[in-house]
Design a protein around this motif. Sequence first.
Motif, PDB file in Angstrom:
ATOM      1  N   GLY A 192      15.742 -16.293   8.385  1.00 14.34           N
ATOM      2  CA  GLY A 192      16.911 -15.289   8.206  1.00 14.34           C
ATOM      3  C   GLY A 192      16.642 -13.812   8.420  1.00 14.34           C
ATOM      4  O   GLY A 192      16.977 -13.009   7.917  1.00 14.34           O
ATOM      5  N   VAL A 193      15.599 -13.602   9.392  1.00 12.06           N
ATOM      6  CA  VAL A 193      15.247 -12.173   9.709  1.00 12.06           C
ATOM      7  C   VAL A 193      15.149 -11.931  11.230  1.00 12.06           C
ATOM      8  O   VAL A 193      15.332 -13.063  12.044  1.00 12.06           O
ATOM      9  N   ASN A 194      15.141 -10.733  11.509  1.00 15.18           N
ATOM     10  CA  ASN A 194      15.028 -10.621  13.075  1.00 15.18           C
ATOM     11  C   ASN A 194      13.784 -10.788  13.731  1.00 15.18           C
ATOM     12  O   ASN A 194      12.624 -10.957  13.109  1.00 15.18           O
ATOM     13  N   LEU A 195      13.792 -11.376  14.841  1.00 14.57           N
ATOM     14  CA  LEU A 195      12.738 -11.720  15.713  1.00 14.57           C
ATOM     15  C   LEU A 195      11.489 -10.786  15.624  1.00 14.57           C
ATOM     16  O   LEU A 195      10.395 -10.986  15.600  1.00 14.57           O
ATOM     17  N   ALA A 196      11.901  -9.491  15.794  1.00 17.62           N
ATOM     18  CA  ALA A 196      10.787  -8.302  15.963  1.00 17.62           C
ATOM     19  C   ALA A 196      10.116  -8.249  14.512  1.00 17.62           C
ATOM     20  O   ALA A 196       9.204  -7.367  14.724  1.00 17.62           O
ATOM     21  N   PRO A 222      17.988 -20.328   2.663  1.00 19.36           N
ATOM     22  CA  PRO A 222      19.285 -19.423   2.258  1.00 19.36           C
ATOM     23  C   PRO A 222      18.744 -17.777   1.963  1.00 19.36           C
ATOM     24  O   PRO A 222      17.615 -17.496   1.600  1.00 19.36           O
ATOM     25  N   VAL A 223      19.657 -16.750   2.745  1.00 16.19           N
ATOM     26  CA  VAL A 223      19.141 -15.462   2.570  1.00 16.19           C
ATOM     27  C   VAL A 223      19.340 -15.329   1.184  1.00 16.19           C
ATOM     28  O   VAL A 223      20.174 -15.397   0.309  1.00 16.19           O
ATOM     29  N   ASN A 224      18.260 -14.585   0.831  1.00 12.28           N
ATOM     30  CA  ASN A 224      17.806 -13.987  -0.629  1.00 12.28           C
ATOM     31  C   ASN A 224      17.434 -12.749  -0.735  1.00 12.28           C
ATOM     32  O   ASN A 224      16.164 -12.569  -0.480  1.00 12.28           O
ATOM     33  N   SER A 225      18.092 -11.748  -0.863  1.00 14.83           N
ATOM     34  CA  SER A 225      17.674 -10.430  -0.961  1.00 14.83           C
ATOM     35  C   SER A 225      16.600 -10.090  -1.897  1.00 14.83           C
ATOM     36  O   SER A 225      15.683  -9.179  -1.959  1.00 14.83           O
ATOM     37  N   SER A 226      16.404 -11.155  -2.962  1.00 18.04           N
ATOM     38  CA  SER A 226      15.226 -10.860  -3.956  1.00 18.04           C
ATOM     39  C   SER A 226      13.812 -11.042  -3.313  1.00 18.04           C
ATOM     40  O   SER A 226      12.695 -10.808  -4.015  1.00 18.04           O
ATOM     41  N   VAL A 227      13.858 -11.813  -2.245  1.00 16.93           N
ATOM     42  CA  VAL A 227      12.718 -12.097  -1.618  1.00 16.93           C
ATOM     43  C   VAL A 227      12.369 -11.078  -0.563  1.00 16.93           C
ATOM     44  O   VAL A 227      13.248 -10.837   0.536  1.00 16.93           O
ATOM     45  N   SER A 228      11.169 -10.387  -0.241  1.00 19.32           N
ATOM     46  CA  SER A 228      11.025  -9.596   0.828  1.00 19.32           C
ATOM     47  C   SER A 228      11.030 -10.260   2.146  1.00 19.32           C
ATOM     48  O   SER A 228      10.686 -11.540   2.173  1.00 19.32           O
ATOM     49  N   THR A 229      11.302  -9.561   3.179  1.00 13.84           N
ATOM     50  CA  THR A 229      11.108  -9.904   4.441  1.00 13.84           C
ATOM     51  C   THR A 229       9.993 -10.632   4.774  1.00 13.84           C
ATOM     52  O   THR A 229       9.838 -11.885   5.445  1.00 13.84           O
ATOM     53  N   LYS A 230       8.795  -9.959   4.380  1.00 13.75           N
ATOM     54  CA  LYS A 230       7.459 -10.458   4.543  1.00 13.75           C
ATOM     55  C   LYS A 230       7.199 -11.935   4.029  1.00 13.75           C
ATOM     56  O   LYS A 230       6.712 -12.724   4.720  1.00 13.75           O
ATOM     57  N   ASP A 231       7.692 -12.150   2.841  1.00  7.51           N
ATOM     58  CA  ASP A 231       7.348 -13.290   2.027  1.00  7.51           C
ATOM     59  C   ASP A 231       8.212 -14.477   2.903  1.00  7.51           C
ATOM     60  O   ASP A 231       7.836 -15.549   2.823  1.00  7.51           O
ATOM     61  N   ARG A 232       9.561 -14.082   3.191  1.00 12.00           N
ATOM     62  CA  ARG A 232      10.543 -14.705   3.857  1.00 12.00           C
ATOM     63  C   ARG A 232       9.999 -15.592   4.873  1.00 12.00           C
ATOM     64  O   ARG A 232      10.031 -16.535   5.381  1.00 12.00           O
ATOM     65  N   ILE A 233       9.217 -14.556   5.857  1.00 13.48           N
ATOM     66  CA  ILE A 233       8.500 -15.054   7.000  1.00 13.48           C
ATOM     67  C   ILE A 233       7.335 -15.847   6.980  1.00 13.48           C
ATOM     68  O   ILE A 233       7.353 -16.932   7.478  1.00 13.48           O
ATOM     69  N   LEU A 234       6.644 -15.505   5.620  1.00 14.85           N
ATOM     70  CA  LEU A 234       5.321 -16.277   5.496  1.00 14.85           C
ATOM     71  C   LEU A 234       5.754 -17.703   4.914  1.00 14.85           C
ATOM     72  O   LEU A 234       5.316 -18.782   5.486  1.00 14.85           O
TER      73      LEU A 234
END
Lengths: 208, 208
Positions: B41-45, B4-16
Amino acid sequence: MILPVNSSVSTKDRILGAAELLFAQRGFEGASLRQLTTNAGVNLAAVNYHFGSKEKLVEEVFRRRLDALNESRLAALAQVAGAPETTLEDVLEAFIRPALDLSHDDSGALFMRVLARAFAEHDDTLRQFLSANYGHVMRQFTAEFARLLPQLSKQELYWRIDLVTGALTHAMSGFGMIQRKSDVSENAHREQTALHLIRFAVAGLSHP
Amino acid sequence: MILPVNSSVSTKDRILGAAELLFAQRGFEGASLRQLTTNAGVNLAAVNYHFGSKEKLVEEVFRRRLDALNESRLAALAQVAGAPETTLEDVLEAFIRPALDLSHDDSGALFMRVLARAFAEHDDTLRQFLSANYGHVMRQFTAEFARLLPQLSKQELYWRIDLVTGALTHAMSGFGMIQRKSDVSENAHREQTALHLIRFAVAGLSHP
DNA sequence: GTCTATACACTGATAGAC
DNA sequence: GTCTATCAGTGTATAGAC
Protein backbone atom coordinates in the motif's frame (compact mmCIF):
# COMPACT_ATOMS: atom_id res chain seq x y z
CA MET A 1 35.05 -10.03 -25.47
CA ILE A 2 33.48 -9.63 -28.92
CA LEU A 3 34.03 -12.59 -31.14
CA PRO A 4 35.21 -11.81 -34.67
CA VAL A 5 32.56 -12.50 -37.28
CA ASN A 6 33.46 -15.77 -38.96
CA SER A 7 31.13 -17.12 -41.59
CA SER A 8 32.56 -20.64 -41.19
CA VAL A 9 30.92 -20.86 -37.76
CA SER A 10 27.14 -21.08 -37.78
CA THR A 11 24.97 -18.51 -36.06
CA LYS A 12 23.79 -21.14 -33.64
CA ASP A 13 27.33 -22.06 -32.59
CA ARG A 14 28.32 -18.42 -32.32
CA ILE A 15 25.45 -17.87 -29.90
CA LEU A 16 26.33 -20.97 -27.88
CA GLY A 17 29.96 -19.93 -27.57
CA ALA A 18 29.15 -16.40 -26.48
CA ALA A 19 26.48 -17.70 -24.11
CA GLU A 20 28.78 -20.10 -22.27
CA LEU A 21 31.29 -17.32 -21.71
CA LEU A 22 28.81 -14.66 -20.68
CA PHE A 23 26.74 -16.95 -18.45
CA ALA A 24 29.88 -17.95 -16.57
CA GLN A 25 30.92 -14.34 -16.17
CA ARG A 26 27.59 -12.79 -15.22
CA GLY A 27 25.20 -15.60 -14.32
CA PHE A 28 21.99 -16.43 -16.13
CA GLU A 29 20.06 -13.42 -14.93
CA GLY A 30 22.96 -11.04 -15.33
CA ALA A 31 23.69 -11.96 -18.93
CA SER A 32 21.25 -10.15 -21.21
CA LEU A 33 20.37 -11.39 -24.67
CA ARG A 34 21.36 -8.05 -26.12
CA GLN A 35 24.86 -8.21 -24.69
CA LEU A 36 25.11 -11.85 -25.66
CA THR A 37 24.03 -11.36 -29.27
CA THR A 38 26.23 -8.30 -29.63
CA ASN A 39 29.26 -10.31 -28.48
CA ALA A 40 28.34 -13.13 -30.84
CA GLY A 41 27.87 -10.69 -33.73
CA VAL A 42 24.35 -11.88 -34.45
CA ASN A 43 20.90 -10.34 -34.35
CA LEU A 44 18.95 -10.23 -31.11
CA ALA A 45 16.06 -12.23 -32.55
CA ALA A 46 18.39 -15.05 -33.61
CA VAL A 47 18.32 -16.46 -30.07
CA ASN A 48 14.57 -16.93 -30.08
CA TYR A 49 14.60 -18.22 -33.62
CA HIS A 50 17.22 -20.89 -33.01
CA PHE A 51 16.48 -21.79 -29.40
CA GLY A 52 12.94 -20.62 -28.67
CA SER A 53 13.78 -18.74 -25.50
CA LYS A 54 16.62 -17.70 -23.28
CA GLU A 55 15.81 -20.60 -20.98
CA LYS A 56 16.12 -23.11 -23.81
CA LEU A 57 19.46 -21.58 -24.72
CA VAL A 58 20.66 -22.18 -21.18
CA GLU A 59 19.63 -25.82 -21.46
CA GLU A 60 21.45 -26.19 -24.76
CA VAL A 61 24.65 -24.78 -23.25
CA PHE A 62 24.39 -27.45 -20.59
CA ARG A 63 23.58 -30.22 -22.99
CA ARG A 64 26.73 -29.72 -25.06
CA ARG A 65 29.00 -30.18 -22.05
CA LEU A 66 27.02 -32.58 -19.93
CA ASP A 67 26.62 -35.12 -22.72
CA ALA A 68 30.38 -35.50 -23.00
CA LEU A 69 30.96 -35.40 -19.25
CA ASN A 70 28.39 -38.05 -18.45
CA GLU A 71 29.47 -40.31 -21.29
CA SER A 72 32.97 -40.26 -19.83
CA ARG A 73 31.60 -41.01 -16.38
CA LEU A 74 29.47 -43.92 -17.56
CA ALA A 75 32.34 -45.33 -19.64
CA ALA A 76 34.61 -45.23 -16.61
CA LEU A 77 31.92 -46.75 -14.43
CA ALA A 78 31.31 -49.55 -16.90
CA GLN A 79 34.93 -50.63 -16.56
CA VAL A 80 34.59 -51.30 -12.82
CA ALA A 81 30.88 -51.85 -12.15
CA GLY A 82 29.91 -55.28 -10.91
CA ALA A 83 33.44 -56.61 -10.62
CA PRO A 84 34.16 -58.38 -7.31
CA GLU A 85 37.47 -56.58 -6.73
CA THR A 86 36.00 -53.09 -7.34
CA THR A 87 36.38 -50.65 -4.45
CA LEU A 88 34.48 -47.52 -3.46
CA GLU A 89 37.52 -45.55 -4.56
CA ASP A 90 37.24 -46.95 -8.08
CA VAL A 91 33.63 -45.87 -8.44
CA LEU A 92 34.30 -42.42 -7.01
CA GLU A 93 37.25 -42.06 -9.35
CA ALA A 94 34.94 -42.81 -12.28
CA PHE A 95 32.63 -40.05 -11.11
CA ILE A 96 35.16 -37.42 -10.14
CA ARG A 97 37.97 -37.79 -12.66
CA PRO A 98 36.02 -36.78 -15.80
CA ALA A 99 34.74 -33.63 -14.07
CA LEU A 100 38.22 -32.79 -12.88
CA ASP A 101 39.62 -33.30 -16.36
CA LEU A 102 36.90 -31.08 -17.78
CA SER A 103 37.66 -28.23 -15.44
CA HIS A 104 41.28 -28.35 -16.54
CA ASP A 105 41.00 -26.09 -19.58
CA ASP A 106 39.60 -22.59 -19.39
CA SER A 107 36.28 -23.13 -21.11
CA GLY A 108 35.71 -26.31 -19.12
CA ALA A 109 36.39 -24.48 -15.89
CA LEU A 110 33.93 -21.81 -17.00
CA PHE A 111 31.34 -24.50 -17.54
CA MET A 112 31.88 -25.95 -14.07
CA ARG A 113 31.20 -22.50 -12.67
CA VAL A 114 28.03 -22.32 -14.73
CA LEU A 115 27.02 -25.71 -13.37
CA ALA A 116 27.69 -24.61 -9.81
CA ARG A 117 25.62 -21.48 -10.42
CA ALA A 118 22.77 -23.58 -11.68
CA PHE A 119 22.81 -25.61 -8.50
CA ALA A 120 23.03 -22.53 -6.35
CA GLU A 121 20.38 -20.54 -8.19
CA HIS A 122 17.94 -23.32 -7.54
CA ASP A 123 16.23 -22.84 -10.88
CA ASP A 124 13.31 -25.25 -10.97
CA THR A 125 13.03 -25.71 -14.72
CA LEU A 126 16.76 -26.24 -15.00
CA ARG A 127 16.59 -28.78 -12.20
CA GLN A 128 13.88 -30.68 -14.01
CA PHE A 129 15.90 -30.58 -17.20
CA LEU A 130 18.99 -31.97 -15.48
CA SER A 131 17.02 -34.62 -13.69
CA ALA A 132 15.17 -35.69 -16.84
CA ASN A 133 18.23 -35.86 -19.06
CA TYR A 134 20.96 -37.08 -16.72
CA GLY A 135 19.12 -38.78 -13.92
CA HIS A 136 20.10 -42.16 -15.36
CA VAL A 137 23.77 -41.42 -14.72
CA MET A 138 23.16 -40.78 -11.05
CA ARG A 139 20.99 -43.89 -10.85
CA GLN A 140 23.74 -46.09 -12.28
CA PHE A 141 26.28 -44.77 -9.82
CA THR A 142 23.80 -45.12 -6.99
CA ALA A 143 23.21 -48.75 -7.92
CA GLU A 144 26.94 -49.44 -7.76
CA PHE A 145 27.27 -47.63 -4.44
CA ALA A 146 24.42 -49.74 -3.12
CA ARG A 147 26.23 -52.90 -4.19
CA LEU A 148 29.43 -51.85 -2.42
CA LEU A 149 27.63 -50.62 0.71
CA PRO A 150 25.08 -53.38 1.40
CA GLN A 151 24.98 -52.56 5.11
CA LEU A 152 23.26 -49.19 4.42
CA SER A 153 19.51 -48.77 4.07
CA LYS A 154 18.28 -47.08 0.91
CA GLN A 155 17.37 -43.96 2.81
CA GLU A 156 20.75 -43.83 4.52
CA LEU A 157 22.55 -44.30 1.21
CA TYR A 158 20.55 -41.52 -0.49
CA TRP A 159 21.38 -39.16 2.33
CA ARG A 160 25.08 -39.83 2.04
CA ILE A 161 25.17 -39.61 -1.74
CA ASP A 162 23.30 -36.32 -1.55
CA LEU A 163 25.79 -34.86 0.89
CA VAL A 164 28.77 -36.13 -1.08
CA THR A 165 27.31 -34.64 -4.26
CA GLY A 166 26.99 -31.30 -2.52
CA ALA A 167 30.57 -31.38 -1.35
CA LEU A 168 31.95 -32.35 -4.74
CA THR A 169 29.87 -29.82 -6.64
CA HIS A 170 31.02 -27.12 -4.30
CA ALA A 171 34.65 -28.13 -4.56
CA MET A 172 34.68 -28.58 -8.31
CA SER A 173 33.00 -25.28 -8.95
CA GLY A 174 36.41 -23.92 -8.01
CA PHE A 175 35.06 -21.41 -5.54
CA GLY A 176 36.51 -22.98 -2.44
CA MET A 177 39.31 -24.70 -4.24
CA ILE A 178 42.60 -24.16 -2.52
CA GLN A 179 44.83 -22.42 -5.00
CA ARG A 180 47.66 -24.31 -6.59
CA LYS A 181 51.03 -23.18 -5.39
CA SER A 182 53.45 -22.08 -8.10
CA ASP A 183 55.91 -24.83 -7.25
CA VAL A 184 53.35 -27.58 -7.86
CA SER A 185 52.68 -28.69 -11.41
CA GLU A 186 49.19 -28.58 -12.85
CA ASN A 187 49.02 -32.35 -13.06
CA ALA A 188 50.31 -32.89 -9.54
CA HIS A 189 47.75 -30.42 -8.25
CA ARG A 190 44.95 -32.25 -10.01
CA GLU A 191 46.14 -35.57 -8.59
CA GLN A 192 46.17 -34.09 -5.10
CA THR A 193 42.70 -32.65 -5.58
CA ALA A 194 41.36 -35.99 -6.79
CA LEU A 195 42.88 -37.67 -3.74
CA HIS A 196 41.30 -35.21 -1.33
CA LEU A 197 37.88 -35.51 -2.92
CA ILE A 198 37.97 -39.29 -3.13
CA ARG A 199 39.19 -39.78 0.44
CA PHE A 200 36.57 -37.39 1.73
CA ALA A 201 33.82 -39.08 -0.24
CA VAL A 202 34.89 -42.53 0.93
CA ALA A 203 34.75 -41.35 4.53
CA GLY A 204 31.36 -39.71 4.04
CA LEU A 205 29.84 -42.72 2.31
CA SER A 206 31.23 -45.56 4.37
CA HIS A 207 31.41 -44.31 7.96
CA PRO A 208 29.76 -46.70 10.44
CA MET B 1 -2.00 -10.94 0.14
CA ILE B 2 -2.50 -7.18 0.31
CA LEU B 3 -1.81 -5.70 3.70
CA PRO B 4 -4.45 -3.29 5.02
CA VAL B 5 -3.24 0.28 5.11
CA ASN B 6 -2.37 1.10 8.69
CA SER B 7 -0.99 4.52 9.42
CA SER B 8 0.48 3.36 12.74
CA VAL B 9 3.09 1.32 10.83
CA SER B 10 5.77 3.30 9.03
CA THR B 11 6.18 3.05 5.28
CA LYS B 12 9.59 1.46 5.77
CA ASP B 13 8.20 -1.29 7.97
CA ARG B 14 5.26 -1.82 5.63
CA ILE B 15 7.73 -2.39 2.79
CA LEU B 16 9.86 -4.74 4.87
CA GLY B 17 6.84 -6.78 5.90
CA ALA B 18 5.47 -7.08 2.39
CA ALA B 19 8.96 -7.82 1.06
CA GLU B 20 9.65 -10.73 3.39
CA LEU B 21 6.32 -12.28 2.52
CA LEU B 22 6.53 -11.76 -1.24
CA PHE B 23 10.19 -12.81 -1.44
CA ALA B 24 9.28 -16.01 0.35
CA GLN B 25 6.40 -16.69 -2.03
CA ARG B 26 7.95 -15.77 -5.37
CA GLY B 27 11.69 -15.57 -4.80
CA PHE B 28 13.85 -12.49 -5.01
CA GLU B 29 13.94 -12.33 -8.78
CA GLY B 30 10.28 -13.18 -9.19
CA ALA B 31 9.00 -10.50 -6.83
CA SER B 32 8.71 -7.18 -8.65
CA LEU B 33 8.81 -3.87 -6.86
CA ARG B 34 5.46 -2.94 -8.37
CA GLN B 35 3.70 -5.92 -6.89
CA LEU B 36 5.55 -5.49 -3.62
CA THR B 37 4.65 -1.82 -3.21
CA THR B 38 1.06 -2.49 -4.25
CA ASN B 39 0.74 -5.15 -1.54
CA ALA B 40 2.32 -2.84 1.00
CA GLY B 41 0.00 0.00 0.00
CA VAL B 42 2.87 2.38 -0.69
CA ASN B 43 4.18 4.12 -3.76
CA LEU B 44 6.61 2.41 -6.10
CA ALA B 45 9.29 5.05 -5.56
CA ALA B 46 9.19 4.55 -1.79
CA VAL B 47 11.43 1.48 -2.01
CA ASN B 48 14.24 3.36 -3.66
CA TYR B 49 13.79 6.29 -1.38
CA HIS B 50 13.97 4.27 1.83
CA PHE B 51 16.42 1.54 0.79
CA GLY B 52 18.29 2.84 -2.24
CA SER B 53 17.69 -0.18 -4.43
CA LYS B 54 15.93 -3.50 -4.59
CA GLU B 55 19.22 -5.24 -3.79
CA LYS B 56 19.65 -3.18 -0.61
CA LEU B 57 16.11 -4.06 0.38
CA VAL B 58 16.97 -7.74 -0.02
CA GLU B 59 20.02 -7.30 2.19
CA GLU B 60 17.96 -5.53 4.81
CA VAL B 61 15.25 -8.20 4.78
CA PHE B 62 17.57 -11.02 5.71
CA ARG B 63 20.26 -9.12 7.58
CA ARG B 64 18.01 -9.55 10.60
CA ARG B 65 17.81 -13.28 9.97
CA LEU B 66 21.57 -13.59 9.60
CA ASP B 67 22.18 -11.62 12.76
CA ALA B 68 19.92 -13.96 14.67
CA LEU B 69 21.35 -17.07 13.02
CA ASN B 70 24.94 -16.22 13.69
CA GLU B 71 24.26 -15.03 17.20
CA SER B 72 22.69 -18.42 17.90
CA ARG B 73 25.66 -20.17 16.37
CA LEU B 74 28.23 -18.21 18.33
CA ALA B 75 26.24 -18.57 21.55
CA ALA B 76 26.08 -22.32 21.07
CA LEU B 77 29.78 -22.43 20.21
CA ALA B 78 30.69 -20.40 23.27
CA GLN B 79 29.08 -23.02 25.49
CA VAL B 80 31.42 -25.75 24.26
CA ALA B 81 34.53 -24.02 22.86
CA GLY B 82 37.76 -24.69 24.70
CA ALA B 83 36.31 -27.22 27.11
CA PRO B 84 38.37 -30.42 27.47
CA GLU B 85 35.36 -32.72 27.15
CA THR B 86 34.00 -31.04 24.01
CA THR B 87 33.61 -33.29 20.98
CA LEU B 88 33.50 -32.63 17.27
CA GLU B 89 29.80 -33.45 17.41
CA ASP B 90 29.21 -30.63 19.90
CA VAL B 91 30.84 -28.02 17.67
CA LEU B 92 29.04 -29.25 14.57
CA GLU B 93 25.77 -29.20 16.46
CA ALA B 94 26.40 -25.57 17.36
CA PHE B 95 26.87 -24.77 13.69
CA ILE B 96 24.12 -26.87 12.17
CA ARG B 97 21.24 -26.71 14.64
CA PRO B 98 20.47 -22.97 14.40
CA ALA B 99 20.43 -23.16 10.59
CA LEU B 100 18.16 -26.18 10.67
CA ASP B 101 15.78 -24.43 13.02
CA LEU B 102 15.72 -21.43 10.71
CA SER B 103 14.98 -23.39 7.54
CA HIS B 104 11.95 -24.85 9.22
CA ASP B 105 9.43 -22.32 7.92
CA ASP B 106 9.00 -21.27 4.30
CA SER B 107 10.62 -17.86 4.38
CA GLY B 108 13.50 -19.28 6.40
CA ALA B 109 13.99 -22.04 3.84
CA LEU B 110 14.09 -19.48 1.04
CA PHE B 111 16.63 -17.53 3.02
CA MET B 112 18.88 -20.59 3.25
CA ARG B 113 18.69 -20.99 -0.50
CA VAL B 114 19.75 -17.42 -1.10
CA LEU B 115 22.55 -17.97 1.35
CA ALA B 116 23.72 -20.98 -0.65
CA ARG B 117 23.54 -18.98 -3.84
CA ALA B 118 25.54 -16.12 -2.42
CA PHE B 119 28.06 -18.64 -1.21
CA ALA B 120 28.57 -20.04 -4.69
CA GLU B 121 28.69 -16.72 -6.46
CA HIS B 122 32.14 -15.44 -6.75
CA ASP B 123 31.85 -11.72 -7.39
CA ASP B 124 28.44 -10.88 -6.08
CA THR B 125 27.95 -7.85 -3.89
CA LEU B 126 25.78 -10.02 -1.67
CA ARG B 127 28.68 -12.37 -1.08
CA GLN B 128 30.98 -9.52 -0.17
CA PHE B 129 28.33 -8.31 2.21
CA LEU B 130 28.15 -11.73 3.84
CA SER B 131 31.89 -12.15 4.05
CA ALA B 132 32.41 -8.69 5.50
CA ASN B 133 29.68 -9.00 8.11
CA TYR B 134 29.84 -12.64 9.13
CA GLY B 135 33.33 -13.90 8.26
CA HIS B 136 34.27 -13.87 11.92
CA VAL B 137 31.78 -16.65 12.63
CA MET B 138 33.52 -19.07 10.27
CA ARG B 139 36.89 -18.11 11.74
CA GLN B 140 35.77 -18.93 15.27
CA PHE B 141 34.47 -22.31 14.23
CA THR B 142 37.63 -23.04 12.28
CA ALA B 143 39.74 -22.28 15.33
CA GLU B 144 37.75 -24.75 17.40
CA PHE B 145 37.99 -27.42 14.71
CA ALA B 146 41.75 -26.92 14.67
CA ARG B 147 41.87 -27.46 18.43
CA LEU B 148 39.92 -30.71 18.21
CA LEU B 149 41.85 -32.04 15.20
CA PRO B 150 45.49 -31.30 16.06
CA GLN B 151 46.74 -34.18 13.93
CA LEU B 152 45.70 -32.38 10.72
CA SER B 153 47.88 -29.88 8.92
CA LYS B 154 46.37 -26.48 8.29
CA GLN B 155 46.05 -27.23 4.60
CA GLU B 156 44.39 -30.57 5.29
CA LEU B 157 41.96 -28.98 7.74
CA TYR B 158 40.99 -26.24 5.32
CA TRP B 159 40.32 -28.83 2.63
CA ARG B 160 38.03 -30.80 4.90
CA ILE B 161 36.19 -27.78 6.26
CA ASP B 162 35.70 -26.56 2.73
CA LEU B 163 34.21 -29.87 1.63
CA VAL B 164 32.02 -30.16 4.72
CA THR B 165 30.80 -26.61 4.23
CA GLY B 166 29.89 -27.43 0.65
CA ALA B 167 27.94 -30.49 1.72
CA LEU B 168 26.07 -28.69 4.50
CA THR B 169 25.30 -25.65 2.38
CA HIS B 170 23.98 -27.90 -0.34
CA ALA B 171 21.86 -29.93 2.05
CA MET B 172 20.49 -26.98 3.98
CA SER B 173 19.65 -25.03 0.85
CA GLY B 174 17.03 -27.70 0.40
CA PHE B 175 18.06 -28.49 -3.13
CA GLY B 176 18.69 -32.14 -2.62
CA MET B 177 16.87 -32.49 0.64
CA ILE B 178 15.07 -35.78 0.93
CA GLN B 179 11.42 -35.06 1.48
CA ARG B 180 9.86 -35.77 4.80
CA LYS B 181 7.46 -38.70 4.74
CA SER B 182 3.94 -37.94 5.94
CA ASP B 183 4.15 -40.44 8.77
CA VAL B 184 7.18 -38.71 10.32
CA SER B 185 6.61 -35.65 12.45
CA GLU B 186 8.24 -32.37 11.61
CA ASN B 187 10.37 -32.42 14.73
CA ALA B 188 11.43 -36.03 14.28
CA HIS B 189 12.42 -35.26 10.71
CA ARG B 190 14.54 -32.36 11.84
CA GLU B 191 16.24 -34.47 14.48
CA GLN B 192 17.01 -37.10 11.88
CA THR B 193 18.36 -34.48 9.50
CA ALA B 194 20.61 -33.04 12.19
CA LEU B 195 21.93 -36.51 12.97
CA HIS B 196 22.70 -37.25 9.33
CA LEU B 197 24.49 -33.97 8.79
CA ILE B 198 26.52 -34.20 11.98
CA ARG B 199 27.57 -37.82 11.46
CA PHE B 200 28.56 -37.09 7.90
CA ALA B 201 30.54 -34.01 8.90
CA VAL B 202 32.33 -35.89 11.68
CA ALA B 203 33.35 -38.60 9.22
CA GLY B 204 34.50 -36.07 6.63
CA LEU B 205 36.50 -34.05 9.12
CA SER B 206 38.13 -36.76 11.18
CA HIS B 207 38.85 -39.64 8.81
CA PRO B 208 42.46 -40.88 9.01
C1' DG C 1 15.00 -21.92 -43.75
C1' DT C 2 17.68 -17.82 -41.99
C1' DC C 3 17.90 -13.70 -40.54
C1' DT C 4 16.56 -8.86 -39.35
C1' DA C 5 14.08 -4.69 -37.86
C1' DT C 6 10.87 -3.35 -34.90
C1' DA C 7 7.22 -3.21 -31.50
C1' DC C 8 5.35 -4.77 -27.01
C1' DA C 9 4.77 -5.41 -22.14
C1' DC C 10 7.52 -5.79 -18.52
C1' DT C 11 11.44 -4.47 -15.04
C1' DG C 12 14.15 -1.24 -11.55
C1' DA C 13 15.55 3.38 -11.09
C1' DT C 14 15.17 8.48 -10.78
C1' DA C 15 14.35 13.60 -11.36
C1' DG C 16 11.41 17.02 -9.91
C1' DA C 17 6.87 18.82 -8.32
C1' DC C 18 4.16 18.96 -4.15
C1' DG D 1 8.34 12.15 2.63
C1' DT D 2 5.63 11.10 -0.95
C1' DC D 3 3.97 11.42 -5.44
C1' DT D 4 3.76 11.42 -10.83
C1' DA D 5 6.01 10.88 -14.93
C1' DT D 6 9.46 9.12 -17.37
C1' DC D 7 13.73 6.71 -18.48
C1' DA D 8 16.70 2.92 -20.04
C1' DG D 9 16.94 -1.86 -19.95
C1' DT D 10 14.86 -6.63 -20.16
C1' DG D 11 12.82 -11.06 -22.71
C1' DT D 12 9.73 -12.09 -26.23
C1' DA D 13 6.92 -12.13 -30.54
C1' DT D 14 6.18 -11.33 -35.30
C1' DA D 15 6.06 -9.43 -40.03
C1' DG D 16 8.78 -9.38 -43.75
C1' DA D 17 13.38 -9.43 -46.40
C1' DC D 18 16.62 -12.60 -48.59
